[in-house]
Write a protein that holds these residues in place. Structure first.
Motif, short mmCIF file in Angstrom:
data_model
loop_
_atom_site.label_atom_id
_atom_site.label_comp_id
_atom_site.label_asym_id
_atom_site.label_seq_id
_atom_site.Cartn_x
_atom_site.Cartn_y
_atom_site.Cartn_z
N TRP A 1 0.70 -1.21 0.02
CA TRP A 1 -0.16 0.09 0.00
C TRP A 1 0.84 1.42 -0.08
N ASN A 2 0.46 2.20 -0.78
CA ASN A 2 1.04 3.40 -0.78
C ASN A 2 2.36 3.14 -1.67
N PHE A 3 2.09 2.99 -2.87
CA PHE A 3 3.07 2.57 -4.05
C PHE A 3 3.59 3.80 -4.59
N LEU A 4 2.88 4.60 -5.07
CA LEU A 4 3.62 6.01 -5.62
C LEU A 4 4.32 6.69 -4.76
N LEU A 5 4.34 6.76 -3.54
CA LEU A 5 4.93 7.35 -2.76
C LEU A 5 6.29 6.77 -2.33
N PHE A 6 6.53 5.45 -2.58
CA PHE A 6 7.54 4.75 -2.17
C PHE A 6 8.76 5.26 -2.30
N PHE B 1 5.10 -3.19 -4.29
CA PHE B 1 6.08 -2.62 -3.28
C PHE B 1 5.26 -1.57 -2.86
N GLY B 2 5.55 -1.13 -1.85
CA GLY B 2 4.92 0.17 -1.15
C GLY B 2 5.56 0.41 0.09
N VAL B 3 4.94 1.56 0.61
CA VAL B 3 5.48 2.08 2.21
C VAL B 3 5.02 1.20 3.12
N SER B 4 3.66 0.45 2.96
CA SER B 4 3.15 -0.09 3.90
C SER B 4 2.80 -1.55 3.17
N THR B 5 2.33 -2.61 3.96
CA THR B 5 1.75 -3.69 3.26
C THR B 5 0.68 -4.23 4.25
N PHE B 6 -0.22 -5.19 3.77
CA PHE B 6 -1.48 -5.49 4.42
C PHE B 6 -2.06 -6.91 3.89
#
Length: 241
Positions: free
Chosen positions: A176-181, A231-236
């Motif tokens: 989650w939060n892929f584009l800001l990674f 990928f991303g800043v978070s995962t869920f």
């Protein structure tokens, strides 16, 4: 979390794009549920999500929250919530089975995450579900994690494995939060090179581009209905018994 970090968190948690967009995603996921569903928010903080679910038509008597912070639960009670308790998330003692258990940025604070997940498994009703959000990738470790008293960050495979070990069956998993990674990664690497002390991590306040950032992540939320991000800043993980 440390005192200065918690103070800043409570000041911005309602409007900050990060928390607001994640709550929006969770609310969208719960939109099809019966309005008498029993819901537990683990690490509920000031109860912002629970009050938004109340606005969505869910019944107050079926909305529960726990948090280890006395200040957070005092805020939640001041915000009108009833079933909110100061409690250790590793060993939640509630004699209720929940249709939905939500844990947003909580598991990484717990020393024994597997024990916590086993406890959470027992809180989910037979046909219920759990949603667990955690920060991703130890390569993103920074002073933000330290002031937030994190034990770890997770890859998606690590989170899935630990949830499956606890008995859960994964129904949806993604970053989650892929584009800001990339900008977050670069910003944290630069900050790690600095010797400046920081008591509030990444929570400097509401960013000037808050509205735009919310729109970006909310667009990702809609894409998550069809795809998963690599990928991303978070995962869920969203899972069932």
């Amino acid at each position: 979390m440390k005192a200065n970090f918690e103070k800043k968190y409570h000041e911005i948690e309602t409007e900050h794009f990060w928390f607001k967009s994640r709550r929006r995603y969770i609310r969208d996921l719960l939109n099809s549920l019966p309005r008498d569903a029993k819901i537990l928010d683990i690490g509920c903080s000031s109860g912002i999500l629970l009050n938004e679910l109340l606005e969505d038509g869910f019944k107050k008597e079926n909305l529960y929250g726990i948090d280890v912070s006395e200040k957070a639960i005092a805020n939640a009670k001041a915000n009108g919530l009833v079933h909110v308790f100061v409690m250790d998330a590793e060993k939640i003692a509630l004699e209720v089975e929940f249709d939905v258990v939500i844990a947003s940025d909580c598991l990484e604070h717990l020393k024994n995450d597997v024990v916590a997940l086993q406890n959470w498994y027992n809180l989910v009703s037979l046909r219920g579900q759990i949603m667990v959000f955690v920060p991703a990738f130890m390569s993103l470790w920074s002073p933000h994690d330290e002031v937030n008293l994190h034990y770890r960050r997770y890859t998606l495979s690590q989170l899935k494995s630990k949830m499956q070990e606890a008995g859960f069956r994964i129904s949806k998993a993604s970053y989650w939060n892929f584009l800001l990674f990339t900008p977050v990664y670069l910003a944290r690497k630069l900050r790690n090179l600095s010797n400046k002390k920081n008591t509030t991590g990444d929570l400097g306040g509401i960013p000037k581009a808050n509205g735009l950032l919310f729109k970006i992540i909310n667009a990702e939320n809609k894409l998550l209905q069809r795809v998963s991000f690599p990928f991303g800043v978070s995962t869920f993980c969203i899972a069932r018994k």
